[in-house]
Design a protein around this motif. Structure first.
Motif, PDB file in Angstrom:
ATOM      1  N   GLY A  60       3.155  14.122  -3.959  1.00 29.91           N
ATOM      2  CA  GLY A  60       3.687  13.363  -2.826  1.00 29.91           C
ATOM      3  C   GLY A  60       3.794  14.178  -1.560  1.00 29.91           C
ATOM      4  N   HIS A 114       9.035   7.718   3.722  1.00 27.29           N
ATOM      5  CA  HIS A 114       7.853   7.195   3.061  1.00 27.29           C
ATOM      6  C   HIS A 114       7.345   8.296   2.156  1.00 27.29           C
ATOM      7  CE1 HIS A 114       6.211   3.229   3.579  1.00 27.29           C
ATOM      8  NE2 HIS A 114       5.128   3.681   2.984  1.00 27.29           N
ATOM      9  N   TYR A 115       6.479   7.972   1.227  1.00 25.56           N
ATOM     10  CA  TYR A 115       5.991   8.987   0.299  1.00 25.56           C
ATOM     11  C   TYR A 115       7.194   9.606  -0.430  1.00 25.56           C
ATOM     12  CZ  TYR A 115       2.667   8.202   4.034  1.00 25.56           C
ATOM     13  OH  TYR A 115       1.914   7.613   4.989  1.00 25.56           O
ATOM     14  N   LYS A 116       7.355  10.919  -0.357  1.00 22.46           N
ATOM     15  CA  LYS A 116       8.437  11.589  -1.090  1.00 22.46           C
ATOM     16  C   LYS A 116       9.733  11.683  -0.288  1.00 22.46           C
ATOM     17  CE  LYS A 116       7.358  12.415  -5.202  1.00 22.46           C
ATOM     18  NZ  LYS A 116       8.169  11.783  -6.237  1.00 22.46           N
ATOM     19  N   SER A 139       8.513   1.959  -2.215  1.00 21.57           N
ATOM     20  CA  SER A 139       7.504   2.897  -1.715  1.00 21.57           C
ATOM     21  C   SER A 139       7.851   3.434  -0.334  1.00 21.57           C
ATOM     22  CB  SER A 139       6.108   2.279  -1.749  1.00 21.57           C
ATOM     23  OG  SER A 139       6.153   0.936  -1.415  1.00 21.57           O
TER      24      SER A 139
END
Ligand code: ADE
Length: 227
Positions: A60, A114-116, A139
């Protein structure tokens, strides 16, 4: 009048939720302003980079410090925020008392991960409140932000046409709302409880309270144990 600024890498995710129904009416009436800001506007290079690999490895991407810090500081030049909120599954779980409290503030800044997620230093330096909407991972923070803004926005005085209706929502007294019925009084042989048709407001109020208690007892006994 409340202003909510939202920093996101996917502003399109927030196009819909505030353009309809009660949130639209709140904005049309001038009671609420929601502004989304694309983090890429503050990207650090030509590639519009806003995220990078996590130090120490692992899956991530992480939203970087510079774009976020620059975005927050630029927005702070024109607005003094009462709270800078980061949407994150490890935040405090959102509930009606939190919505009530936030609805009394004037200017909010919401950061969507967002992402990690975002670099911890932004959380340490700028964020004053971290909110989760429940024990599951989305997400990104956008849908969670939409939930929070909706729950807050409808509580701003003047937004709901029937001023009392927010007070009778589920959770406002640690009780679930009672069942509701509308016409016809007889639908395929299923009848509306007689008491609602008799026109005695006191009886209706008592019945609704009973039903609220019953519902809460069977569905959410945990609510009785709170404060
Ligand atoms: N971002 C990802 N999951 C989330 C959650 N459950 N609540 C708030 N923000 C989130």
């Amino acid at each position: 009048m409340m202003t909510i600024d939202i920093i996101t890498v996917v502003p399109a995710l927030l196009d819909g939720p505030f353009s309809h129904s009660i949130m639209k009416r709140a904005q049309d009436k001038g009671l609420l302003t929601v502004r989304t800001h694309n983090l890429r506007k503050w990207a650090i290079n030509k590639h519009a980079q806003v995220d990078d690999y996590p130090f120490g490895g692992g899956a991530g991407m992480v939203l970087m410090c510079e774009p976020l810090a620059n975005a927050i500081e630029e927005l702070q030049q024109t607005t003094t925020y009462d709270a800078i909120i980061y949407m994150t599954p490890d935040g405090k779980t959102f509930d009606q008392p939190m919505a009530n409290q936030l609805s009394m503030l004037q200017n909010l800044l919401i950061i969507c991960g967002h992402y990690k997620g975002i670099d911890q230093r932004i959380r340490d330096q700028f964020v004053t409140m971290e909110i989760s909407i429940g024990d599951y991972v989305l997400s990104g923070g956008e849908l969670a932000a939409a939930v929070v803004v909706d729950a807050i926005g409808r509580l701003i005085p003047g937004v709901l046409s029937d001023e009392t209706s927010a007070l009778t929502d589920s959770f406002q007294d640690n009780l679930l709302a009672p069942p509701v019925y509308t016409r016809p009084a007889d639908f395929r042989g299923m009848k509306v409880p007689e008491i609602l048709l008799q026109g005695d407001p006191k009886k209706v109020e008592d019945w609704r309270f009973e039903q609220s208690l019953e519902r809460t007892k069977t569905r959410r006994p945990d609510l009785f144990k709170e404060d």
